[in-house]
Design a protein around this motif. Structure first.
Motif, PDB file in Angstrom:
ATOM      1  N   ASN A 315      41.309  36.000  45.151  1.00 23.93           N
ATOM      2  CA  ASN A 315      42.356  36.867  45.711  1.00 23.93           C
ATOM      3  C   ASN A 315      43.618  36.704  44.869  1.00 23.93           C
ATOM      4  N   GLU A 316      43.866  37.609  43.949  1.00 26.98           N
ATOM      5  CA  GLU A 316      45.016  37.495  43.054  1.00 26.98           C
ATOM      6  C   GLU A 316      46.321  37.474  43.840  1.00 26.98           C
ATOM      7  N   GLY A 317      47.173  36.519  43.482  1.00 25.01           N
ATOM      8  CA  GLY A 317      48.459  36.371  44.162  1.00 25.01           C
ATOM      9  C   GLY A 317      48.432  35.407  45.327  1.00 25.01           C
ATOM     10  N   SER A 318      47.273  34.831  45.613  1.00 28.55           N
ATOM     11  CA  SER A 318      47.172  33.909  46.748  1.00 28.55           C
ATOM     12  C   SER A 318      47.744  32.532  46.432  1.00 28.55           C
ATOM     13  N   ALA A 319      47.935  32.219  45.144  1.00 23.01           N
ATOM     14  CA  ALA A 319      48.473  30.904  44.772  1.00 23.01           C
ATOM     15  C   ALA A 319      49.537  31.000  43.689  1.00 23.01           C
ATOM     16  N   VAL A 320      49.435  31.955  42.791  1.00 21.31           N
ATOM     17  CA  VAL A 320      50.376  32.098  41.682  1.00 21.31           C
ATOM     18  C   VAL A 320      51.312  33.264  41.960  1.00 21.31           C
ATOM     19  N   ASN A 321      52.599  33.049  41.743  1.00 20.66           N
ATOM     20  CA  ASN A 321      53.607  34.102  41.906  1.00 20.66           C
ATOM     21  C   ASN A 321      53.639  34.910  40.603  1.00 20.66           C
ATOM     22  N   HIS A 322      52.756  35.912  40.509  1.00 20.42           N
ATOM     23  CA  HIS A 322      52.593  36.642  39.257  1.00 20.42           C
ATOM     24  C   HIS A 322      53.835  37.435  38.884  1.00 20.42           C
ATOM     25  N   GLU A 323      54.552  37.947  39.850  1.00 17.88           N
ATOM     26  CA  GLU A 323      55.770  38.697  39.541  1.00 17.88           C
ATOM     27  C   GLU A 323      56.770  37.793  38.813  1.00 17.88           C
TER      28      GLU A 323
END
Length: 785
Positions: A315-323
């Motif tokens: 699930n992209e964004g579930s752990a890393v703050n990509h923004e």
């Protein structure tokens, strides 16, 4: 750097919260805990001959203990009075009378029978003294004779053959700045300070990761952040008032996580004496506690990130703050590849933490939208310390915890104004306002109006080693000028340190009190100079706190035990420079503290504003509330840098233990009690997990010997909640087991981590002649630690 200004102190939550109580039994009567009221009463009694002056210091001065930044009874975090016994304990350094002449001038061997605690209790150094080779006692001399002795020697030495060192016992920014300028005026770059052996790796790591060398946030950011993580930090012991902030953070919903090899009792439960609710019922501090191997933090953080990247695949964004990462961070793919290449077996073996627990920690951090990372000597006293802190920065950058409210990176400084030492240039790698490099040096030369030495200076550990170089070596150290400090109790291998200090031609101790190193011989002369305290400094002085607050502490009148011949430390440095190089002395001839502050504001642009601080309570924070505000870092491209690294090899062999050194009832190396108030640990107790003790056949309280090729330590087993494979002793008693000459790669922080073997004392002593003295121990011969 930041546009947002600190709002000033806020009110604490008034409502009591029984869910945070340690026990409904008042005052912790059934617990092992400090007795703050009793200890305070003892301190009042000790200062009874100068009580009004002690009161004025507390009410008007900036604390000369930890780097929290309490001015009077107030700080910039929470309203209300702030008090702690650490600050009260160091009061006597300021209020004590002079040492009685009949004690001070007795045979040197009589003084040598005392330890540093007993010497401290004698009182303050009353006047300049000299002890030449073969003298059996200190001789009182005039300031002229003492200073000329030093200056005459410097005139005939190569500047590479003398060095300066400044400790952190209440020394002000003015003194750091003048010492830094005088050292360069005298053409040496051998100048260092106490941060070398505490947080120097924090500066190097943070500068390469986010472009700054100081805390990016404030203590107020602890209050209400989703998660507050302490890595290798016993903040409750180093900075006791910080427990008030922890308590307030908990009331505002913050989860507190502690990572440390030993489950420090004071980070689990604390009784905050200045908060009625906590003083009565105690406060539970840590919500989660992870016991990690000494030196296993990098692996643990690899595990946290490895699980994050697993979550990202689901699930992209579930752990890393990509923004945040996309806009403000470099090297994401490189870090991801590096972390994913580490196996769980490697991570668990190095960290000592089970995979399930690492995943639990990883999930806690992934769910937190805001977080503050705090660390201390548990991460910095390693040969891979810079990587330790850059790894902490990696976690914060991936989560976007930088440059805003309730987010940030905080190296928890342990001593008042030690943050300011490097910022004033009292460091071989620094000048005021920047690094010692081709970009910064011409700017400072223009301001100071003299050329700076072009050769690299040595750090404190190397300068001590240089005292043992051959006579014809150009860096053979022959004169060491020390403002405070006791290398016998702070540096690895005290026996070597003793030999090195006695191999100097001249040793200068500019200090308030005697310590064991003051009593060592020198090849020619030992010079002792009486310094004024921070509260006596002419024109007052500045100190910089952990959160970059620069406080003004005024000169405080009314000292009944005033040392008539003591001088402000910065004045002594000016006097020395004028005697060594009188022809250009107008370049360093400061006449007042205000004149120094005016120049500091020019030399270090971040400090432009301190020249306006003039009275008690005045404070200025450089850089605004948050460094890297909005995620914009002062790096060449304005972005933070993720740093890739491998898991370090801990080199521990079968049958060995990693040695942890901790502080008990003490302030750095100044000991104020034989037993730790939180765990009843004695100065020569050895913390051992019950599991390890059983394997070794050791009972609680049994005599035990720790040994390696560096030395031997005899103590007593104390069962403790410490990670298996690791054992703990007190600092500085354990320094005899630490090898000299092993340094951190970036800033030459001495490596205080070592491996030891442990045996029953009766077995060791019965067999030592046959097994340990007559025979070599092969497995120790090639052990780098």
């Amino acid at each position: 750097m930041g546009k947002t200004l600190h709002p000033g102190p806020i009110n604490k939550t008034k409502k009591w919260d029984p869910k945070l109580w340690v026990s409904p039994v008042p005052f912790g009567l059934t617990k092992v805990k400090p007795h703050h009221m009793r200890d305070t009463a003892k301190i009042v009694w000790k200062n009874r001959d100068n009580l009004n002056y002690a009161k004025n210091i507390i009410l008007k001065g900036v604390c000369d203990g930890c780097a929290l930044g309490v001015s009077g009874l107030q700080d910039q975090t929470l309203n209300g009075p702030h008090m702690c016994t650490t600050r009260f304990n160091v009061l006597r350094l300021n209020t004590a009378p002079p040492i009685k002449p009949e004690i001070l001038h007795q045979d040197i061997d009589e003084l040598r029978k005392m330890d540093s605690t007993e010497l401290r209790e004698l009182g303050r150094i009353p006047y300049p003294m000299i002890r030449r080779k073969d003298d059996r006692k200190f001789i009182r001399v005039s300031w002229d004779e003492a200073m000329n002795t030093i200056a005459d020697k410097m005139k005939v030495l190569d500047p590479k053959q003398y060095a300066f060192y400044l400790t952190s016992r209440g020394i002000t920014n003015e003194s750091y700045y003048v010492a830094a300028k005088v050292a360069r005026y005298l053409e040496t770059n051998h100048i260092d300070n106490a941060s070398r052996i505490c947080h120097s790796p924090s500066k190097s790591a943070m500068k390469r990761s986010v472009g700054v060398g100081a805390s990016t946030c404030n203590y107020q950011d602890w209050l209400g952040t989703d998660v507050l993580v302490f890595w290798g930090s016993v903040a409750s012991n180093a900075s006791p008032v910080s427990t008030k902030y922890m308590m307030e953070a908990k009331k505002r919903g913050t989860k507190i996580i502690v990572i440390n090899p030993y489950r420090e009792p004071s980070m689990e439960n604390y009784w905050v004496p200045s908060v009625v609710e906590s003083a009565l019922f105690g406060t539970e501090i840590a919500d989660e506690f992870y016991e990690v191997n000494i030196g296993g933090d990098i692996a643990l953080m690899h595990g946290v990130m490895k699980h994050w990247f697993d979550l990202e695949e689901q699930n992209e964004g579930s752990a890393v703050n990509h923004e945040f990462v996309n806009e403000h961070v470099n090297n994401y793919e490189d870090l991801k590849e590096n972390v994913q290449s580490q196996t769980w077996d490697e991570i668990v073996q190095s960290s000592g933490v089970e995979k399930e627990s690492i995943i639990e920690l990883s999930n806690s951090l992934a769910k937190a939208k805001t977080g503050v990372m705090v660390w201390a000597l548990g991460l910095t006293m390693h040969k891979h310390a810079t990587d330790n802190i850059s790894q902490v920065s990696n976690l914060a950058l991936l989560r976007g915890w930088l440059g805003g409210k309730n987010k940030g990176l905080m190296p928890l400084r342990g001593h008042s104004s030690v943050q300011g030492s490097g910022e004033m240039g009292a460091d071989p790698f620094s000048l005021p306002g920047g690094d010692y490099n081709d970009e910064n040096r011409p700017r400072v030369e223009d301001l100071w109006n003299f050329k700076l030495p072009q050769w690299p200076g040595d750090t404190v550990g190397v300068t001590i080693e240089n005292a043992m170089l051959p006579e014809d070596n150009e860096r053979k150290l022959k004169l060491y000028y020390m403002s405070g400090g006791n290398f016998l109790e702070t540096m690895p291998d005290p026996n070597f340190v003793r030999d090195a200090l006695q191999n100097l031609d001249i040793r200068v101790h500019q200090d308030i009190i005697l310590n064991t190193s003051t009593l060592l011989d020198a090849k020619e002369t030992v010079v002792v100079l009486p310094a004024k305290t921070r509260y006596e400094q002419d024109g007052g002085g500045l100190s910089t706190s952990t959160e970059r607050m620069v406080y003004f502490s005024p000169e405080i009148e009314g000292n009944r035990n005033r040392i008539a011949e003591a001088r402000s430390e910065w004045q002594i440095y000016v006097d020395l420079a004028k005697r060594v190089k009188p022809e250009e002395s107008h370049l360093i001839d400061f006449q007042s503290g205000q004149e120094i502050r005016d120049e500091i504001a020019k030399a270090n642009p971040q400090y432009d504003g301190v020249q306006h601080l003039k009275k008690a309570g005045d404070v200025y924070q450089y850089g605004g509330a948050w460094l890297c505000e909005g995620g914009v870092c002062p790096t060449p491209d304005g972005r933070g840098n993720l740093i890739t690294m491998d898991i370090p090899d801990n080199n521990k062999k079968a049958g060995e233990f990693k040695l942890l050194m901790r502080r008990g009832k003490q302030f750095n190396a100044m000991i104020y009690g034989d037993r730790d108030a939180f765990n009843n640990m004695g100065r020569y107790d050895v913390l051992v997990s019950e599991n390890d003790a059983r394997k070794e056949g050791l009972e609680d309280g049994e005599a035990v010997v720790l040994y390696n090729k560096n030395g031997v330590f005899q103590g007593f087993v104390k069962y403790a909640a410490i990670k298996d494979g690791n054992i703990g002793v007190q600092f500085p008693e354990g320094n005899f087991l630490v090898e000299k000459g092993i340094y951190e790669n970036f800033v030459e922080m001495p490596d205080y981590v070592t491996d030891v073997k442990m045996e029953k004392a009766d077995h060791f002593n019965a067999n030592k002649d046959r097994q340990y003295l007559e025979k070599s121990i092969p497995e120790l011969e090639d052990n780098p630690n």
